[in-house]
Design a protein around this motif. Structure first.
Motif, PDB file in Angstrom:
ATOM      1  N   GLU A 232       9.390   5.905 -13.411  1.00  0.00           N
ATOM      2  CA  GLU A 232       9.136   7.324 -13.168  1.00  0.00           C
ATOM      3  C   GLU A 232       8.021   7.838 -14.076  1.00  0.00           C
ATOM      4  OE1 GLU A 232       9.615  10.452 -10.840  1.00  0.00           O
ATOM      5  OE2 GLU A 232      11.071   8.805 -10.741  1.00  0.00           O
ATOM      6  N   GLU A 235       4.643   6.388 -12.984  1.00  0.00           N
ATOM      7  CA  GLU A 235       4.143   7.052 -11.781  1.00  0.00           C
ATOM      8  C   GLU A 235       3.639   8.458 -12.099  1.00  0.00           C
ATOM      9  OE1 GLU A 235       6.245   8.590  -7.730  1.00  0.00           O
ATOM     10  OE2 GLU A 235       6.565   6.474  -8.259  1.00  0.00           O
ATOM     11  N   LYS A 239      -0.117  10.041 -11.432  1.00  0.00           N
ATOM     12  CA  LYS A 239      -0.348  11.263 -10.662  1.00  0.00           C
ATOM     13  C   LYS A 239      -1.110  12.301 -11.472  1.00  0.00           C
ATOM     14  CE  LYS A 239       3.696  10.847  -7.633  1.00  0.00           C
ATOM     15  NZ  LYS A 239       5.025  11.422  -7.275  1.00  0.00           N
ATOM     16  N   ALA A 291       4.202   2.681  -7.613  1.00  0.00           N
ATOM     17  CA  ALA A 291       3.640   3.852  -8.288  1.00  0.00           C
ATOM     18  C   ALA A 291       2.213   4.123  -7.820  1.00  0.00           C
ATOM     19  CB  ALA A 291       3.680   3.641  -9.801  1.00  0.00           C
ATOM     20  N   ASN A 294       2.612   5.836  -4.429  1.00  0.00           N
ATOM     21  CA  ASN A 294       3.165   7.186  -4.560  1.00  0.00           C
ATOM     22  C   ASN A 294       2.199   8.145  -5.244  1.00  0.00           C
ATOM     23  OD1 ASN A 294       5.564   6.467  -3.307  1.00  0.00           O
ATOM     24  ND2 ASN A 294       6.577   5.920  -5.232  1.00  0.00           N
ATOM     25  N   ALA A 295       1.324   7.608  -6.086  1.00  0.00           N
ATOM     26  CA  ALA A 295       0.344   8.455  -6.770  1.00  0.00           C
ATOM     27  C   ALA A 295      -0.891   8.709  -5.918  1.00  0.00           C
ATOM     28  CB  ALA A 295      -0.060   7.813  -8.097  1.00  0.00           C
ATOM     29  N   ARG A 331      11.763   2.987  -4.614  1.00  0.00           N
ATOM     30  CA  ARG A 331      10.865   3.978  -5.218  1.00  0.00           C
ATOM     31  C   ARG A 331      10.308   4.953  -4.188  1.00  0.00           C
ATOM     32  NH1 ARG A 331      11.585   5.677  -9.485  1.00  0.00           N
ATOM     33  NH2 ARG A 331       9.440   6.433  -9.593  1.00  0.00           N
TER      34      ARG A 331
END
Length: 478
Positions: A232, A235, A239, A291, A294-295, A331
């Motif tokens: 977390e 990631e 971001k 990550a 997701n980023a 994730r």
């Protein structure tokens, strides 16, 4: 008229100096050695494999100690049927992230399930409590379990190419009680000491066995405190555009640290189209790849599919790509954003080849390769061998390692094994797939040329000296 007889002092009589005789002996010895290797390479390679193997199993042990090896559960169950009442001991190892998340099977639950399925009663299955972090600590758990002064005999089940290393560890931990622990080597179904050089897996097992044996002989690393890795937090940093630094650019406090940092050629993550997730260290690498997606730094993830290991064939473990896919899904990455490649691979070179399924169709695609920090240099060598100069445009992302880092790898058993083995592999790749073969060939040509030049000069000088001697002898009055 009789021809004149040359005496030992006659300058026309050639004689070999001790230096020349020594050189001639060396040349013939090297030729004999090369011929012997050529003719007897199979027995030599078998001997190398057998050097790593020790078998000291007790015929009627009081207990079996589960360490590693192909078919360990079957061997233990057969022993219970053939020998009255032996206990089956399993050291409790610290849980991995995947075990805690329920993605990978719990090893203790697997121990009870598999032995129960094979008919081993509950009372004969014993877990040695303690959460050992490596095999050294597992042996310490066994040492505490053994009753002081008792004649208990235990046989450890171990992968055959790790048995000599285990013997060194047993002697170091159990000391005077070491004879109480015998060792039973378990042969891998894919290769053994008679044919290990014929497969990539066999070569890998013998190289790792040799390296780990050498390390255990001179060094016992204490497990370092695990380096925290929070997916977390990683990631969130991506971001926010914050640097996620593996420490590659930090100043090295010692040459040992410099070695690990040399292996790490990782770069800061930037926007790419595809992430190639190399198999291995599923506790961290899949979370780093997820990550990136997701980023917003990657569109999708490409997962190489490895050949099934014995544990996968026996249903004891899921394939590596399935474990990675579960971790990525956990994730929050949707199924349509990662793809399992169709080609089965065994090694980094073949992982790079498998990715051609997608990357060859998109020659302008931006690509990131995610792997552990110490593996990034060899990963780039592998992709260069397959994609040529295009591989230099790929982004190599260093995933952290929980068990060690560049600043303490030599203090841990795992770090020593992985870093030293990686250095050996880099050297092999440099020769096999990189410019190493050309450098070695050039060096050999220069060496031969220098030898020939030196030999020519020496012969010329000898002829000149001989001519002077003849001239001097002719000038002496009869």
């Amino acid at each position: 008229m009789a021809s004149p007889r040359h005496t030992k002092s006659d300058p026309m009589t050639p004689s070999l100096s001790p230096r020349r005789r020594r050189r001639r002996w060396i040349r013939w010895s090297l030729l004999a050695l090369f011929t012997a290797i050529l003719l007897f390479h199979v027995p030599i390679l078998r001997g190398i494999g057998r050097l790593l193997i020790v078998e000291t199993a007790h015929s009627h042990p009081d207990a079996l100690f589960m360490m590693s090896g192909d078919g360990a559960y079957n061997y233990a169950a057969n022993a219970v049927r053939n020998i009255p009442g032996p206990l089956i001991l399993k050291p409790e190892m610290s849980k991995t992230r995947l075990e805690e998340l329920g993605i990978a099977p719990d090893r203790i639950a697997e121990f009870h399930r598999e032995l129960a399925r094979r008919g081993v009663p509950d009372g004969q299955r014993i877990v040695l409590q303690g959460e050992a972090r490596n095999q050294w600590e597992a042996l310490e758990l066994l040492d505490r379990w053994l009753v002081p002064g008792s004649p208990q005999q235990v046989t450890a089940l171990c992968d055959e190419f790790q048995t000599r290393r285990l013997k060194i560890m047993v002697d170091a931990v159990l000391k005077t009680r070491a004879p109480q622990l015998g060792i039973q080597p378990l042969t891998d179904r894919r290769f053994d000491a008679t044919n290990w050089w014929k497969s990539r897996g066999g070569i890998r097992a013998v190289v790792l066995g040799g390296v780990s044996l050498a390390i255990a002989s001179i060094h016992r690393g204490s497990p370092a405190q695990p380096t925290p890795f929070d997916p977390e937090e990683y990631e969130t940093a991506l971001k926010a555009g914050r640097a996620v630094d593996s420490g590659r650019n930090a100043m090295s406090a010692s040459w040992l640290e410099s070695v690990a940092r040399w292996l790490d050629i990782g770069q800061m993550p930037t926007k790419v189209d595809h992430v190639v997730l190399l198999p291995g260290d599923e506790d961290v690498r899949p979370f780093v790849a997820a990550a990136l997606v997701n980023a917003g730094l990657a569109d999708d993830i490409l997962l190489p599919r490895n050949h099934a290991s014995p544990s996968v064939e026996d249903g004891l473990a899921s394939p590596v790509h399935e474990i990675a896919a579960k971790a990525i899904s956990r994730r929050g990455v949707s199924l349509d954003r990662f793809q399992v490649l169709s080609m089965k691979s065994d090694g980094t070179i073949e992982d790079a080849m498998a990715a051609r399924e997608v990357l060859d169709q998109e020659p302008d695609a931006r690509v990131a390769v995610v792997t552990s920090f110490y593996h990034t240099r060899r990963a780039r060598m592998s992709f260069r061998a397959i994609y040529g100069p295009r591989a230099d445009q790929f982004l190599y992302v260093s995933a952290p390692v929980v068990d060690f880092n560049a600043a303490n790898w030599w203090k841990t058993d795992t770090g020593m094994q992985l870093i030293v083995t990686e250095l050996v592999k880099v050297a092999i790749y440099w020769v096999s797939y990189g410019p190493g073969r050309y450098w070695l060939l050039s060096g050999l040509v220069l060496l031969i040329a220098a030898w020939r030049w030196r030999r020519t000069i020496r012969r010329r000088r000898k002829r000149e000296e001989l001519a002077k001697s003849v001239t001097a002898a002719a000038a002496v009055p009869a």
